[in-house]
Motif scaffolding. Structure first.
Motif, mmCIF file in Angstrom:
data_model
loop_
_atom_site.group_PDB
_atom_site.id
_atom_site.type_symbol
_atom_site.label_atom_id
_atom_site.label_comp_id
_atom_site.label_asym_id
_atom_site.label_seq_id
_atom_site.Cartn_x
_atom_site.Cartn_y
_atom_site.Cartn_z
ATOM 1 N N THR A 147 -56.822 42.699 -26.172
ATOM 2 C CA THR A 147 -56.912 44.091 -25.647
ATOM 3 C C THR A 147 -58.304 44.254 -25.201
ATOM 4 O OG1 THR A 147 -57.210 45.039 -27.668
ATOM 5 C CG2 THR A 147 -55.074 44.945 -26.811
ATOM 6 N N ALA A 148 -59.413 43.265 -25.238
ATOM 7 C CA ALA A 148 -60.530 43.694 -24.855
ATOM 8 C C ALA A 148 -60.741 43.720 -23.465
ATOM 9 C CB ALA A 148 -61.641 42.429 -25.612
ATOM 10 N N LEU A 149 -60.246 42.702 -22.713
ATOM 11 C CA LEU A 149 -60.568 42.803 -20.965
ATOM 12 C C LEU A 149 -59.761 43.992 -20.553
ATOM 13 C CD1 LEU A 149 -61.706 41.588 -18.831
ATOM 14 C CD2 LEU A 149 -59.665 40.063 -18.607
ATOM 15 N N PRO A 150 -58.274 44.337 -21.062
ATOM 16 C CA PRO A 150 -57.810 45.628 -20.388
ATOM 17 C C PRO A 150 -58.418 46.706 -20.806
ATOM 18 C CG PRO A 150 -56.103 44.203 -21.455
ATOM 19 C CD PRO A 150 -57.486 43.563 -21.623
ATOM 20 N N VAL A 151 -59.275 46.748 -22.072
ATOM 21 C CA VAL A 151 -59.997 48.152 -22.266
ATOM 22 C C VAL A 151 -61.223 48.215 -21.532
ATOM 23 C CG1 VAL A 151 -61.398 49.330 -24.211
ATOM 24 C CG2 VAL A 151 -58.944 48.401 -24.518
ATOM 25 N N ALA A 152 -61.982 47.266 -21.440
ATOM 26 C CA ALA A 152 -63.154 47.078 -20.849
ATOM 27 C C ALA A 152 -62.908 47.517 -19.156
ATOM 28 C CB ALA A 152 -63.532 45.575 -20.602
ATOM 29 N N TYR A 153 -61.647 47.091 -18.444
ATOM 30 C CA TYR A 153 -61.726 47.076 -17.181
ATOM 31 C C TYR A 153 -60.984 48.632 -17.007
ATOM 32 C CZ TYR A 153 -63.477 43.658 -14.182
ATOM 33 O OH TYR A 153 -64.301 42.786 -13.346
ATOM 34 N N GLY A 154 -60.032 49.070 -17.972
ATOM 35 C CA GLY A 154 -59.414 50.256 -17.645
ATOM 36 C C GLY A 154 -60.514 51.293 -17.892
ATOM 37 N N THR A 155 -61.636 51.008 -18.533
ATOM 38 C CA THR A 155 -62.618 52.232 -18.798
ATOM 39 C C THR A 155 -63.802 52.125 -17.428
ATOM 40 O OG1 THR A 155 -63.797 51.036 -20.289
ATOM 41 C CG2 THR A 155 -62.447 52.548 -21.250
ATOM 42 N N LEU A 156 -63.902 50.881 -17.013
ATOM 43 C CA LEU A 156 -64.801 50.609 -15.968
ATOM 44 C C LEU A 156 -64.376 51.047 -14.641
ATOM 45 C CD1 LEU A 156 -67.009 47.579 -15.655
ATOM 46 C CD2 LEU A 156 -65.466 47.923 -13.540
ATOM 47 N N LEU A 157 -63.117 50.681 -14.226
ATOM 48 C CA LEU A 157 -62.698 50.980 -12.851
ATOM 49 C C LEU A 157 -62.632 52.370 -12.278
ATOM 50 C CD1 LEU A 157 -60.237 48.246 -12.153
ATOM 51 C CD2 LEU A 157 -62.360 48.373 -11.255
ATOM 52 N N PRO A 158 -62.009 53.211 -13.202
ATOM 53 C CA PRO A 158 -62.169 54.742 -12.921
ATOM 54 C C PRO A 158 -63.555 55.313 -12.687
ATOM 55 C CG PRO A 158 -60.502 54.293 -14.747
ATOM 56 C CD PRO A 158 -61.411 53.105 -14.634
ATOM 57 N N LEU A 159 -64.398 54.920 -13.711
ATOM 58 C CA LEU A 159 -65.866 55.241 -13.700
ATOM 59 C C LEU A 159 -66.423 54.768 -12.228
ATOM 60 C CD1 LEU A 159 -67.074 54.774 -17.086
ATOM 61 C CD2 LEU A 159 -66.550 56.961 -16.103
ATOM 62 N N ALA A 160 -66.123 53.622 -11.809
ATOM 63 C CA ALA A 160 -66.846 52.933 -10.745
ATOM 64 C C ALA A 160 -66.123 53.677 -9.500
ATOM 65 C CB ALA A 160 -66.376 51.603 -10.650
ATOM 66 N N PHE A 161 -65.194 54.301 -9.249
ATOM 67 C CA PHE A 161 -64.326 54.843 -8.204
ATOM 68 C C PHE A 161 -65.076 56.374 -8.063
ATOM 69 C CE2 PHE A 161 -61.137 51.689 -8.176
ATOM 70 C CZ PHE A 161 -61.152 51.496 -6.814
ATOM 71 N N ILE A 162 -65.440 56.921 -9.262
ATOM 72 C CA ILE A 162 -65.819 58.502 -8.908
ATOM 73 C C ILE A 162 -67.481 58.206 -8.902
ATOM 74 C CG2 ILE A 162 -63.766 59.262 -9.913
ATOM 75 C CD1 ILE A 162 -65.617 59.815 -12.721
ATOM 76 N N SER A 163 -68.184 57.073 -9.117
ATOM 77 C CA SER A 163 -69.486 57.044 -9.384
ATOM 78 C C SER A 163 -70.136 56.587 -8.110
ATOM 79 C CB SER A 163 -69.921 56.570 -10.672
ATOM 80 O OG SER A 163 -69.520 57.064 -11.735
ATOM 81 N N ASP A 164 -69.538 56.608 -6.867
ATOM 82 C CA ASP A 164 -70.407 55.940 -5.789
ATOM 83 C C ASP A 164 -70.548 54.571 -5.545
ATOM 84 O OD1 ASP A 164 -70.288 58.705 -5.207
ATOM 85 O OD2 ASP A 164 -72.677 58.951 -4.855
ATOM 86 N N VAL A 165 -69.690 53.725 -6.564
ATOM 87 C CA VAL A 165 -69.862 52.445 -6.437
ATOM 88 C C VAL A 165 -69.269 51.801 -5.117
ATOM 89 C CG1 VAL A 165 -69.243 50.407 -7.847
ATOM 90 C CG2 VAL A 165 -70.290 52.380 -8.748
ATOM 91 N N PHE A 166 -67.969 51.933 -4.831
ATOM 92 C CA PHE A 166 -67.520 51.607 -3.530
ATOM 93 C C PHE A 166 -67.588 52.225 -2.215
ATOM 94 C CE2 PHE A 166 -64.944 49.801 -7.388
ATOM 95 C CZ PHE A 166 -65.387 48.807 -7.519
ATOM 96 N N PHE A 167 -67.474 53.674 -2.593
ATOM 97 C CA PHE A 167 -67.474 54.534 -1.183
ATOM 98 C C PHE A 167 -68.393 55.735 -1.694
ATOM 99 C CE2 PHE A 167 -63.265 52.504 -1.069
ATOM 100 C CZ PHE A 167 -63.461 51.928 0.074
ATOM 101 N N SER A 168 -68.907 56.168 -0.828
ATOM 102 C CA SER A 168 -69.985 57.371 -0.783
ATOM 103 C C SER A 168 -68.963 58.506 -1.200
ATOM 104 C CB SER A 168 -70.924 57.583 0.394
ATOM 105 O OG SER A 168 -71.344 58.638 0.261
ATOM 106 N N SER A 169 -69.545 59.514 -2.161
ATOM 107 C CA SER A 169 -68.758 60.699 -2.475
ATOM 108 C C SER A 169 -69.352 62.026 -1.782
ATOM 109 C CB SER A 169 -68.950 60.855 -3.857
ATOM 110 O OG SER A 169 -70.144 60.912 -4.442
#
Length: 324
Positions: free
Chosen positions: A202-224
């Motif tokens: 469960t290490a990789l699912p937990v890591a990416y499950g917490t990373l991707l939501p933060l990346a999408f709302i934190s100006d990582v892929f698109f400007s907010s």
């Protein structure tokens, strides 16, 4: 099994004797006599070799960020990305994907690597060696720094050479300082989250499950710039947005001072403090209860009962009485 194939040390109760015992004692004494800094450097070298030889670590650290950089730059026009006037999407995306590299190398690889080492019993064996705990953490952190700088440098070079992103050399020192804060924060958070992951599956699912939501709302892929105010404020409280926005500001020609606001710096310091407390109080060196139980019960397997009953009389084995 023939006894002439069994090592003499095994026949003596698994205790080493003779020249082999002397070599083992000498190696342990040499390792114990080395300074902690030397042991930490050796651990850093080991962790770098493990990261380089791991296909998953290479995929997370470099292949996925490069793929995202190429696809988003080629498929997203500046108008669709809702960029501010006069700012190209590549000028924003290059440092943003650099921050995503830091997340992958410092956070995801730390979570997966530490949990796997713990559940495989590697951390437990390390506790029986002269390697201090701080040297292990320092060595892993040194490996994270090297891989993060290499991955972020490759991303920046691709953005400058292929998509005409412009380096602002006057803010290059601020960029390095921001990356340093990001590396420390994401590494400590990776260690802290590894405490909460029960098993390696469960290490990789937990890591990416917490990373991707933060990346999408934190100006990582698109400007907010057009995001709701409450979402912007929530992202500012979380640890990813202050690093990503400061790295993006370092690519703006108007940046002449420290790009991270005081609230962002306080947020990072607060997350670092929480991670340190969790690591100091709950970090585990031994596998989880399920794995310990499985290892303990493995040697105690029951043999199949014989089809013919047997009887023991006065220490001697006798055949079962017949019905005749």
């Amino acid at each position: 099994m023939r006894n002439d194939r069994i090592p003499r040390d095994a026949l003596q109760g698994n205790r080493l004797s003779g020249p082999r015992a002397g070599r083992c004692r000498k190696g342990s004494a040499d390792a114990a006599s080395k300074p902690g800094a030397v042991l930490a450097l050796g651990q850093a070298r080991l962790q770098i070799l493990l990261l380089v030889r791991s296909p998953l670590a290479f995929l997370l650290a470099l292949v996925i960020p490069v793929f995202i950089l190429l696809c988003l730059n080629l498929l997203t026009p500046d108008t669709v990305a809702a960029m501010p006037p006069g700012v190209h999407y590549a000028q924003f995306l290059t440092p943003a994907i650099g921050a995503f590299c830091l997340l992958n190398t410092c956070y995801v690889n730390t979570v997966t690597g530490v949990v796997l080492a713990r559940e495989e019993g590697i951390l437990k064996r390390l506790r029986g060696t002269p390697l201090p705990a701080w040297a292990y953490f320092a060595g892993r952190f040194g490996a994270v720094v090297v891989t993060s700088v290499a991955a972020a440098g490759i991303i920046t070079g691709l953005g400058v050479l292929m998509f005409d992103a412009t380096m602002v050399w006057g803010a290059f020192g601020y960029l390095l300082a921001t990356m340093g804060l990001g590396v420390i924060t994401f590494f400590l958070l990776g260690l802290a989250v590894s405490v909460l992951v029960p098993k390696s599956d469960t290490a990789l699912p937990v890591a990416y499950g917490t990373l991707l939501p933060l990346a999408f709302i934190s100006d990582v892929f698109f400007s907010s710039v057009h995001a709701p105010d409450w979402l912007h404020d929530l992202a500012s409280f979380l640890p990813v947005a202050p690093v990503a926005r400061a790295m993006e500001a370092c690519f703006e020609p108007a940046t002449t001072s420290w790009p991270m606001p005081a609230t962002g710096l306080l947020s990072l310091l607060g997350w670092n403090a929480v991670a340190l407390v969790l690591i100091a109080t709950a970090f585990r060196w031994e596998p989880g209860p399920a794995r310990r139980t499985r290892h303990r019960s493995a040697p105690n397997r029951r043999t199949r009962p014989s089809s013919r009953p047997s009887f023991r009389r006065h220490g001697r084995e006798a055949k079962a009485p017949s019905d005749d």
